[in-house]
Write a protein that holds these residues in place. Structure first.
Motif, mmCIF file in Angstrom:
data_model
loop_
_atom_site.group_PDB
_atom_site.id
_atom_site.type_symbol
_atom_site.label_atom_id
_atom_site.label_comp_id
_atom_site.label_asym_id
_atom_site.label_seq_id
_atom_site.Cartn_x
_atom_site.Cartn_y
_atom_site.Cartn_z
ATOM 1 N N SER A 1 7.817 8.428 -3.683
ATOM 2 C CA SER A 1 8.101 9.861 -3.790
ATOM 3 C C SER A 1 7.270 10.652 -2.790
ATOM 4 O O SER A 1 6.205 10.183 -2.347
ATOM 5 C CB SER A 1 7.794 10.350 -5.204
ATOM 6 O OG SER A 1 8.549 9.644 -6.168
ATOM 7 N N PRO A 2 7.723 11.857 -2.408
ATOM 8 C CA PRO A 2 6.915 12.707 -1.528
ATOM 9 C C PRO A 2 5.551 13.018 -2.143
ATOM 10 O O PRO A 2 5.382 13.001 -3.368
ATOM 11 C CB PRO A 2 7.768 13.975 -1.407
ATOM 12 C CG PRO A 2 9.165 13.524 -1.669
ATOM 13 C CD PRO A 2 9.040 12.459 -2.723
ATOM 14 N N GLY A 3 4.581 13.295 -1.287
ATOM 15 C CA GLY A 3 3.234 13.605 -1.744
ATOM 16 C C GLY A 3 2.209 12.878 -0.901
ATOM 17 O O GLY A 3 2.473 12.504 0.237
ATOM 18 N N VAL A 4 1.015 12.690 -1.443
ATOM 19 C CA VAL A 4 -0.016 11.885 -0.786
ATOM 20 C C VAL A 4 0.178 10.454 -1.263
ATOM 21 O O VAL A 4 0.029 10.150 -2.452
ATOM 22 C CB VAL A 4 -1.428 12.390 -1.117
ATOM 23 C CG1 VAL A 4 -2.468 11.525 -0.409
ATOM 24 C CG2 VAL A 4 -1.592 13.852 -0.707
ATOM 25 N N ILE A 5 0.513 9.581 -0.350
ATOM 26 C CA ILE A 5 0.921 8.213 -0.684
ATOM 27 C C ILE A 5 -0.253 7.258 -0.474
ATOM 28 O O ILE A 5 -0.901 7.268 0.569
ATOM 29 C CB ILE A 5 2.105 7.790 0.202
ATOM 30 C CG1 ILE A 5 3.296 8.736 -0.007
ATOM 31 C CG2 ILE A 5 2.509 6.345 -0.079
ATOM 32 C CD1 ILE A 5 4.375 8.602 1.047
ATOM 33 N N ASP A 6 -0.532 6.455 -1.482
ATOM 34 C CA ASP A 6 -1.602 5.461 -1.390
ATOM 35 C C ASP A 6 -1.105 4.241 -0.624
ATOM 36 O O ASP A 6 -0.066 3.660 -0.951
ATOM 37 C CB ASP A 6 -2.054 5.038 -2.786
ATOM 38 C CG ASP A 6 -3.131 3.967 -2.735
ATOM 39 O OD1 ASP A 6 -4.237 4.266 -2.259
ATOM 40 O OD2 ASP A 6 -2.855 2.830 -3.164
ATOM 41 N N VAL A 7 -1.862 3.873 0.416
ATOM 42 C CA VAL A 7 -1.550 2.691 1.229
ATOM 43 C C VAL A 7 -2.687 1.695 1.056
ATOM 44 O O VAL A 7 -3.829 1.966 1.425
ATOM 45 C CB VAL A 7 -1.390 3.066 2.719
ATOM 46 C CG1 VAL A 7 -1.078 1.820 3.544
ATOM 47 C CG2 VAL A 7 -0.307 4.123 2.905
ATOM 48 N N ASN A 8 -2.388 0.547 0.495
ATOM 49 C CA ASN A 8 -3.388 -0.485 0.255
ATOM 50 C C ASN A 8 -3.315 -1.520 1.384
ATOM 51 O O ASN A 8 -2.268 -2.124 1.610
ATOM 52 C CB ASN A 8 -3.126 -1.149 -1.094
ATOM 53 C CG ASN A 8 -4.191 -2.168 -1.490
ATOM 54 O OD1 ASN A 8 -3.930 -3.053 -2.284
ATOM 55 N ND2 ASN A 8 -5.394 -2.059 -0.947
ATOM 56 N N VAL A 9 -4.429 -1.691 2.095
ATOM 57 C CA VAL A 9 -4.496 -2.614 3.228
ATOM 58 C C VAL A 9 -5.420 -3.770 2.865
ATOM 59 O O VAL A 9 -6.570 -3.554 2.480
ATOM 60 C CB VAL A 9 -5.012 -1.908 4.499
ATOM 61 C CG1 VAL A 9 -5.063 -2.887 5.666
ATOM 62 C CG2 VAL A 9 -4.153 -0.702 4.830
ATOM 63 N N LYS A 10 -4.908 -4.992 3.020
ATOM 64 C CA LYS A 10 -5.697 -6.178 2.715
ATOM 65 C C LYS A 10 -5.697 -7.114 3.904
ATOM 66 O O LYS A 10 -4.725 -7.176 4.661
ATOM 67 C CB LYS A 10 -5.128 -6.900 1.485
ATOM 68 C CG LYS A 10 -5.169 -6.073 0.205
ATOM 69 C CD LYS A 10 -4.701 -6.880 -0.989
ATOM 70 C CE LYS A 10 -4.797 -6.052 -2.273
ATOM 71 N NZ LYS A 10 -4.435 -6.850 -3.473
ATOM 72 N N GLY A 11 -6.798 -7.832 4.074
ATOM 73 C CA GLY A 11 -6.872 -8.775 5.179
ATOM 74 C C GLY A 11 -7.988 -9.782 5.000
ATOM 75 O O GLY A 11 -9.033 -9.474 4.415
ATOM 76 N N PHE A 12 -7.747 -10.994 5.504
ATOM 77 C CA PHE A 12 -8.738 -12.064 5.435
ATOM 78 C C PHE A 12 -8.837 -12.721 6.809
ATOM 79 O O PHE A 12 -7.821 -13.090 7.402
ATOM 80 C CB PHE A 12 -8.336 -13.111 4.387
ATOM 81 C CG PHE A 12 -8.230 -12.562 2.990
ATOM 82 C CD1 PHE A 12 -9.337 -12.517 2.160
ATOM 83 C CD2 PHE A 12 -7.023 -12.068 2.522
ATOM 84 C CE1 PHE A 12 -9.243 -11.998 0.880
ATOM 85 C CE2 PHE A 12 -6.924 -11.550 1.248
ATOM 86 C CZ PHE A 12 -8.033 -11.510 0.423
ATOM 87 N N ILE B 1 7.833 0.603 6.779
ATOM 88 C CA ILE B 1 8.735 1.754 6.738
ATOM 89 C C ILE B 1 8.888 2.197 5.285
ATOM 90 O O ILE B 1 8.941 1.386 4.367
ATOM 91 C CB ILE B 1 10.093 1.446 7.382
ATOM 92 C CG1 ILE B 1 10.866 2.762 7.603
ATOM 93 C CG2 ILE B 1 10.901 0.434 6.586
ATOM 94 C CD1 ILE B 1 12.041 2.638 8.553
ATOM 95 N N VAL B 2 8.907 3.524 5.103
ATOM 96 C CA VAL B 2 8.948 4.123 3.774
ATOM 97 C C VAL B 2 10.187 5.011 3.659
ATOM 98 O O VAL B 2 10.437 5.857 4.525
ATOM 99 C CB VAL B 2 7.692 4.984 3.505
ATOM 100 C CG1 VAL B 2 7.648 5.427 2.043
ATOM 101 C CG2 VAL B 2 6.429 4.262 3.903
ATOM 102 N N HIS B 3 10.932 4.817 2.610
ATOM 103 C CA HIS B 3 12.079 5.680 2.280
ATOM 104 C C HIS B 3 11.648 6.599 1.144
ATOM 105 O O HIS B 3 11.224 6.121 0.083
ATOM 106 C CB HIS B 3 13.270 4.811 1.857
ATOM 107 C CG HIS B 3 14.489 5.592 1.473
ATOM 108 N ND1 HIS B 3 15.440 5.081 0.625
ATOM 109 C CD2 HIS B 3 14.909 6.834 1.826
ATOM 110 C CE1 HIS B 3 16.404 5.982 0.475
ATOM 111 N NE2 HIS B 3 16.094 7.041 1.182
ATOM 112 N N LEU B 4 11.719 7.896 1.360
ATOM 113 C CA LEU B 4 11.330 8.869 0.322
ATOM 114 C C LEU B 4 12.501 9.085 -0.635
ATOM 115 O O LEU B 4 13.619 9.383 -0.199
ATOM 116 C CB LEU B 4 10.895 10.193 0.957
ATOM 117 C CG LEU B 4 9.490 10.247 1.572
ATOM 118 C CD1 LEU B 4 8.427 9.920 0.554
ATOM 119 C CD2 LEU B 4 9.359 9.336 2.787
ATOM 120 N N VAL B 5 12.221 8.904 -1.911
ATOM 121 C CA VAL B 5 13.288 8.996 -2.925
ATOM 122 C C VAL B 5 12.899 9.981 -4.008
ATOM 123 O O VAL B 5 11.777 10.435 -4.105
ATOM 124 C CB VAL B 5 13.569 7.617 -3.559
ATOM 125 C CG1 VAL B 5 14.107 6.665 -2.512
ATOM 126 C CG2 VAL B 5 12.310 7.032 -4.200
#
Length: 214
Positions: A118-129, A210-214
């Motif tokens: 949804s629109p707003g401030v979107i949480d993006v979780n980044v993980k890496g090893f 890519i993000v689709h806002l719904v």
């Protein structure tokens, strides 16, 4: 030769300015994705990879063609949205062509690569090893640009107080600002992760979402 991973993800011709017909432009860009994929397959030929790795990269390129063209056909509703989806696919093909030796994940609502929210401030979780005990940290996509981002809604990734330290196991959160987004908007962004040993970058790879806002 420039490495495919260094491609900036932006189609530079003026095709989008030559028509106002969304359906016509949609067809043109679907064909373009098919055509440009052959360039990336030629890069795979050039690398002369072991059979398994060769097949893996070609399969990922093919999967990107199918998914990108599905999004162009079904998700994108404007010339700008088609451009965003198309450039996302080009970037993903470049990443697949260059290979994915690092264990990296970028998640929105626990989904990777093709997501919706949804629109707003979107949480993006980044993980890496890292490999062989190396550390991971946020890198730069291109020169002074930490992130690559394109959208139909003026979205941006907040760069204030970014978690820039090195991690044995990276698990960080970024803020993707899309407060002005509306339903059917699209956002494509690339997060670049560096693998570091003794403070020196050994390798880096981008992960495009890519993000689709719904």
């Amino acid at each position: 030769m420039a490495m495919p991973m260094d491609y900036d993800g932006i189609r530079t011709d003026d095709a989008s300015e030559r028509t106002d017909n969304v359906d016509e432009y949609r067809r043109t860009c679907i064909d373009f994705i098919e055509d440009i994929s052959h360039n990336y397959e030629e890069w795979v030929d050039y690398y002369k990879l072991p059979e398994n790795e060769d097949k893996k990269r070609r399969a990922e390129i093919h999967a990107t063609i199918l998914k990108t063209n599905e999004w162009i056909a079904k998700v994108a509703q404007s010339i700008k949205a088609i451009d965003v989806v198309m450039n996302d696919g080009i970037q993903k093909m470049a990443e697949s062509t260059a290979g994915k030796p690092l264990e990296i994940g970028v998640f929105i609502n626990r989904k990777s690569s093709y997501t919706e929210t949804s629109p707003g401030v979107i949480d993006v979780n980044v993980k890496g090893f890292g490999r062989k005990g190396r550390k991971m940290k946020l890198g730069f996509h291109f020169k002074d640009d930490r992130f690559r981002i394109e959208s139909t809604c003026g979205a941006y990734i907040e760069e204030f107080d970014l978690p820039l330290q090195e991690y044995d196991a990276m698990d960080i959160h970024l803020k993707l600002h899309a407060e002005n987004a509306k339903q059917r908007d699209v956002i494509s962004f690339t997060v670049t992760i560096s693998e570091v040993e003794n403070g020196v970058e050994i390798d880096r790879r981008g992960h495009t979402t890519i993000v689709h806002l719904v």
